[in-house]
Every structure is written in structure tokens, then in C-alpha cells.
Design a protein around this motif. Structure first.
Motif, mmCIF file in Angstrom:
data_model
loop_
_atom_site.group_PDB
_atom_site.id
_atom_site.type_symbol
_atom_site.label_atom_id
_atom_site.label_comp_id
_atom_site.label_asym_id
_atom_site.label_seq_id
_atom_site.Cartn_x
_atom_site.Cartn_y
_atom_site.Cartn_z
ATOM 1 N N LEU A 1 -4.427 -13.831 4.302
ATOM 2 C CA LEU A 1 -4.520 -14.672 3.106
ATOM 3 C C LEU A 1 -4.939 -13.849 1.894
ATOM 4 O O LEU A 1 -4.362 -13.984 0.801
ATOM 5 C CB LEU A 1 -5.518 -15.805 3.340
ATOM 6 N N ASN A 2 -5.932 -12.979 2.083
ATOM 7 C CA ASN A 2 -6.391 -12.117 0.999
ATOM 8 C C ASN A 2 -5.240 -11.278 0.449
ATOM 9 O O ASN A 2 -5.013 -11.213 -0.765
ATOM 10 C CB ASN A 2 -7.518 -11.209 1.523
ATOM 11 N N THR A 3 -4.485 -10.647 1.349
ATOM 12 C CA THR A 3 -3.379 -9.782 0.926
ATOM 13 C C THR A 3 -2.295 -10.586 0.212
ATOM 14 O O THR A 3 -1.776 -10.170 -0.832
ATOM 15 C CB THR A 3 -2.784 -9.063 2.151
ATOM 16 N N SER A 4 -1.953 -11.749 0.748
ATOM 17 C CA SER A 4 -0.888 -12.571 0.158
ATOM 18 C C SER A 4 -1.273 -13.091 -1.218
ATOM 19 O O SER A 4 -0.484 -13.015 -2.172
ATOM 20 C CB SER A 4 -0.575 -13.753 1.083
ATOM 21 N N VAL A 5 -2.494 -13.620 -1.353
ATOM 22 C CA VAL A 5 -2.939 -14.191 -2.638
ATOM 23 C C VAL A 5 -2.971 -13.115 -3.715
ATOM 24 O O VAL A 5 -2.484 -13.311 -4.838
ATOM 25 C CB VAL A 5 -4.330 -14.845 -2.490
ATOM 26 N N LEU A 6 -3.536 -11.951 -3.386
ATOM 27 C CA LEU A 6 -3.622 -10.873 -4.373
ATOM 28 C C LEU A 6 -2.242 -10.372 -4.757
ATOM 29 O O LEU A 6 -1.961 -10.132 -5.940
ATOM 30 C CB LEU A 6 -4.471 -9.720 -3.826
ATOM 31 N N SER B 1 0.819 -1.212 0.000
ATOM 32 C CA SER B 1 0.000 0.000 0.000
ATOM 33 C C SER B 1 0.851 1.261 0.000
ATOM 34 O O SER B 1 0.335 2.361 -0.201
ATOM 35 C CB SER B 1 -0.944 0.014 1.209
ATOM 36 N N SER B 2 2.170 1.105 0.218
ATOM 37 C CA SER B 2 3.075 2.266 0.256
ATOM 38 C C SER B 2 3.966 2.351 -0.975
ATOM 39 O O SER B 2 4.878 3.190 -1.017
ATOM 40 C CB SER B 2 3.960 2.198 1.513
ATOM 41 N N ILE B 3 3.727 1.496 -1.964
ATOM 42 C CA ILE B 3 4.582 1.485 -3.157
ATOM 43 C C ILE B 3 4.612 2.846 -3.837
ATOM 44 O O ILE B 3 5.671 3.381 -4.175
ATOM 45 C CB ILE B 3 4.125 0.398 -4.148
ATOM 46 N N ASP B 4 3.431 3.434 -4.078
ATOM 47 C CA ASP B 4 3.370 4.746 -4.723
ATOM 48 C C ASP B 4 4.173 5.779 -3.948
ATOM 49 O O ASP B 4 4.914 6.583 -4.527
ATOM 50 C CB ASP B 4 1.916 5.221 -4.826
ATOM 51 N N ALA C 1 4.878 -4.036 -12.966
ATOM 52 C CA ALA C 1 3.896 -3.027 -13.356
ATOM 53 C C ALA C 1 2.544 -3.176 -12.677
ATOM 54 O O ALA C 1 1.770 -2.220 -12.617
ATOM 55 C CB ALA C 1 3.712 -3.072 -14.878
ATOM 56 N N TYR C 2 2.232 -4.365 -12.168
ATOM 57 C CA TYR C 2 0.892 -4.594 -11.627
ATOM 58 C C TYR C 2 0.842 -4.609 -10.093
ATOM 59 O O TYR C 2 -0.180 -4.970 -9.512
ATOM 60 C CB TYR C 2 0.336 -5.924 -12.160
ATOM 61 N N LEU C 3 1.944 -4.198 -9.450
ATOM 62 C CA LEU C 3 1.951 -4.175 -7.993
ATOM 63 C C LEU C 3 0.875 -3.244 -7.440
ATOM 64 O O LEU C 3 0.214 -3.552 -6.451
ATOM 65 C CB LEU C 3 3.322 -3.736 -7.478
ATOM 66 N N LYS C 4 0.703 -2.079 -8.088
ATOM 67 C CA LYS C 4 -0.307 -1.125 -7.607
ATOM 68 C C LYS C 4 -1.701 -1.745 -7.703
ATOM 69 O O LYS C 4 -2.541 -1.539 -6.816
ATOM 70 C CB LYS C 4 -0.237 0.160 -8.453
ATOM 71 N N ASN C 5 -1.952 -2.503 -8.766
ATOM 72 C CA ASN C 5 -3.249 -3.179 -8.892
ATOM 73 C C ASN C 5 -3.487 -4.114 -7.719
ATOM 74 O O ASN C 5 -4.575 -4.146 -7.131
ATOM 75 C CB ASN C 5 -3.308 -3.972 -10.201
ATOM 76 N N GLY C 6 -2.456 -4.897 -7.379
ATOM 77 C CA GLY C 6 -2.585 -5.817 -6.259
ATOM 78 C C GLY C 6 -2.870 -5.094 -4.957
ATOM 79 O O GLY C 6 -3.696 -5.532 -4.155
ATOM 80 N N ALA C 7 -2.180 -3.965 -4.758
ATOM 81 C CA ALA C 7 -2.404 -3.180 -3.545
ATOM 82 C C ALA C 7 -3.842 -2.681 -3.471
ATOM 83 O O ALA C 7 -4.488 -2.752 -2.418
ATOM 84 C CB ALA C 7 -1.439 -1.995 -3.501
ATOM 85 N N MET C 8 -4.356 -2.196 -4.587
ATOM 86 C CA MET C 8 -5.695 -1.608 -4.574
ATOM 87 C C MET C 8 -6.797 -2.672 -4.437
ATOM 88 O O MET C 8 -7.794 -2.445 -3.753
ATOM 89 C CB MET C 8 -5.911 -0.777 -5.832
ATOM 90 N N TYR C 9 -6.614 -3.814 -5.070
ATOM 91 C CA TYR C 9 -7.596 -4.884 -4.880
ATOM 92 C C TYR C 9 -7.573 -5.388 -3.442
ATOM 93 O O TYR C 9 -8.615 -5.745 -2.870
ATOM 94 C CB TYR C 9 -7.355 -6.024 -5.866
#
Length: 308
Positions: free
Chosen positions: A283-288, A19-22, A250-258
Motif C-alpha cells: 500500500l505504501n509503495t502504491s500510494v506514493l 527503484s530501477s528507473i534511474d 519528472a517526479y517518479l524518482k521522488n516517489g521511488a525514494m520516499y
């Protein structure tokens, strides 16, 4: 019990990181334009401010705001002593905390889904982004529905939902303003102290997401402090050493937002009486995260393949 604590801390740290990547990317860009002594100053004092002050005090403050019959000192005492009377009061007020936090997080997710430019992982994301004008209508309908359900259960829940929505629009305004000013602060003619102050304010606004999301994992402040602190430290290390690596995914932000959207949903449903096992949020955070890391890795591999 120890295993449960470790799973929760791991999930908290992972959520804090993604959630802090940006925030980390902006920090790295701006810090690259200031002298070395200012970078060291920010990485030391910024760490102390963001981790030990904001992430250290904010969890206590949030719990205290939903337990106004308790003093701030009693909240701190409860966190480290486990007083049964205070514990009972905190758990009775948990729905208020969860609903406000859940509304905040789910609006963060909707805002990203509808309004932000992004690397599209799915065709649906591109379609939804084109319908950006519907963000405000959908958010308003969601807010009205939550208020309607809350009033039937407890009027204070409605107030909590309102506070969560208000917090979102305030912090979202700060973030959007910061994003617009990023190019200005990349200018080498802007004073170094102005850039450091800008990064500190940005850090503070981003830290709110991580702290609020932490309550989807646990109501234990010591665990939140450990997990968020560990995650924030890792993000600082990435700021120094790993920005080139992070930007490849490139898709790390997508994972954070989902992940943020799912945690928001879990918190809202829990506030209305739904119960989930302790491991569902980690589990939700890890899988996404690992799913979107895989998508990123697959794209990197495809780009590296020689064209025939």
C-alpha cells in the motif's frame, strides 16, 4: 492466501520498477551509443545476469548471512519445501535481516534527500538539499541511536545495523562513481564491450536496493523472486521502448525514494518488535507512486496548455 500472495507480488514488482528507473534511464542512454548487436546482447544476457543470477541468488545469500548455523543448501531447501525447523530459525533471525536492510534503505533515502540534485516536488526538498552538509551528522546520530537501542535488546542487532550502514556506503560509492563516468561512456569512441561491462556493474549495484527492499514485503524467497523478476522484466521493456515516456514523469524518482525511505523505516521498527499487516508495504509503495505520478501528470498538462 492467494490474494495475499498476489498483493505482495504486485507490491514487489511495483517497487522494483520504480527503484530501477534511474538504472533504466542510464542503460537507455549508453545503449543508444552502441551497435544493435551489442544492445541485443546486453538486453538478453544482462537480463539473465541481473534477474536470474543477482536477484536470484542474493535473497538466499542475505537469509543465509543471518542464519549462519544453517547451510546454504538448507536455506534453498527451506524456500521451496517449508521445513518447519528451518522456518522457525529464519523467523527468529528476521530482526537481524530487517534492521540491516532497514538501515541500508533509510540511508539511501537520506542521501537522496540531502545530497542529490532532483526535481523538487515540495519546498522542503529544496531547503533540505541546501543543508546537504548535515547529511553526515544526521546519519551518524541515527546510526548511534539505532546501535544504542540494539545493544539493549540484542548485541547482534547492533552488528546488523553496522553491516547495513557499511553496505550503503560501499554501494553508494559505486553508484556515485558510475554517475561520474556516465558522460565518459556516452562517448562513441569508447569501446562497446567496455560500455556493456559498465552497465552490468551498474545493474548489479542497483539490484541490491530492490532485493533488500523486498524483505519489507515478505520473507518468502519464492515471492521475492517472482515479484522482483517481474519488475525487472518490465524495467527492461521500458529500457527498450519507453524511455521517452518515463522521462516525462519528472517526479517518479521522488516517489521511488520516499517509498524506499518508508520501507526502511518499517523494517527498522519491525526489527524492534513493531508488527504491521502484510499489505502495509504494498500500500505504501502504491500510494506514493500514484501520488507522484499525479504530480508529474499535472505538470505535463500544465506544460501542454497553450500560453495566452
Amino acid at each position: 492466501m492467494i490474494l495475499e500472495f498476489l498483493i505482495v507480488i504486485f507490491g514487489l514488482a511495483l517497487f522494483e520498477i520504480i527503484s530501477s528507473i534511474d538504472n533504466a534511464v542510464v542503460n537507455a542512454h549508453v545503449l543508444s551509443t552502441v551497435p544493435e548487436k551489442f544492445r541485443k546482447f546486453f538486453l538478453l544476457w544482462g537480463l539473465l545476469l541481473a534477474v536470474f543470477l543477482i536477484r536470484g541468488i542474493l535473497p538466499f545469500l542475505i537469509i543465509w548471512m543471518t542464519n549462519t548455523d544453517l547451510s546454504f543448501y538448507e536455506i534453498i531447501t527451506f524456500a521451496f519445501s517449508g521445513d518447519e525447523e528451518i522456518k522457525k530459525s529464519v523467523h527468529q533471525s528476521a530482526p537481524l535481516l530487517l534492521l540491516g536492510g532497514g538501515m541500508y534503505l533509510f540511508l539511501v533515502f537520506l542521501s537522496w534527500l540531502f545530497l542529490e540534485e532532483k526535481k523538487y516536488a515540495f519546498l522542503a526538498e529544496r531547503f533540505i538539499h541546501r543543508q546537504y552538509v548535515w547529511f553526515y551528522a544526521i546519519s551518524s546520530v541515527l546510526f548511534t541511536a539505532v546501535i544504542y537501542i540494539s545493544l539493549k535488546i540484542n548485541p547482534l542487532l547492533a552488528l546488523s545495523a553496522s553491516v547495513g550502514s557499511t553496505a550503503f556506503f560501499i554501494t553508494d560509492g559505486f553508484k556515485k562513481n558510475a554517475a561520474e563516468k556516465e558522460a565518459q561512456f556516452l562517448n562513441p569512441n569508447v569501446g562497446a564491450w567496455s560500455k556493456i561491462l559498465y552497465l552490468e556493474v551498474l545493474d548489479a549495484s542497483f539490484s541490491i536496493d530492490g532485493v533488500i527492499g523486498a524483505f519489507a514485503f515478505t520473507l518468502s524467497v519464492p515471492l521475492i523472486l517472482l515479484g522482483n523478476g517481474l519488475g525487472a522484466f518490465v524495467v527492461r521493456e521500458f529500457t527498450i521502448k519507453g524511455m521517452g515516456l518515463i522521462k516525462k514523469f519528472a517526479y517518479l524518482k521522488n516517489g521511488a525514494m520516499y517509498s524506499i525511505g518508508m520501507l526502511g523505516f518499517l523494517m527498522i521498527s519491525e526489527s524492534f518488535g513493531k508488527e504491521y499487516p502484510f499489505w502495509i508495504a504494498p500500500l505504501n509503495t502504491s500510494v506514493l507512486l500514484f501520488f507522484f505520478l499525479f504530480l508529474s501528470w499535472r505538470e505535463i498538462r500544465a506544460a501542454e496548455k497553450p500560453k495566452s
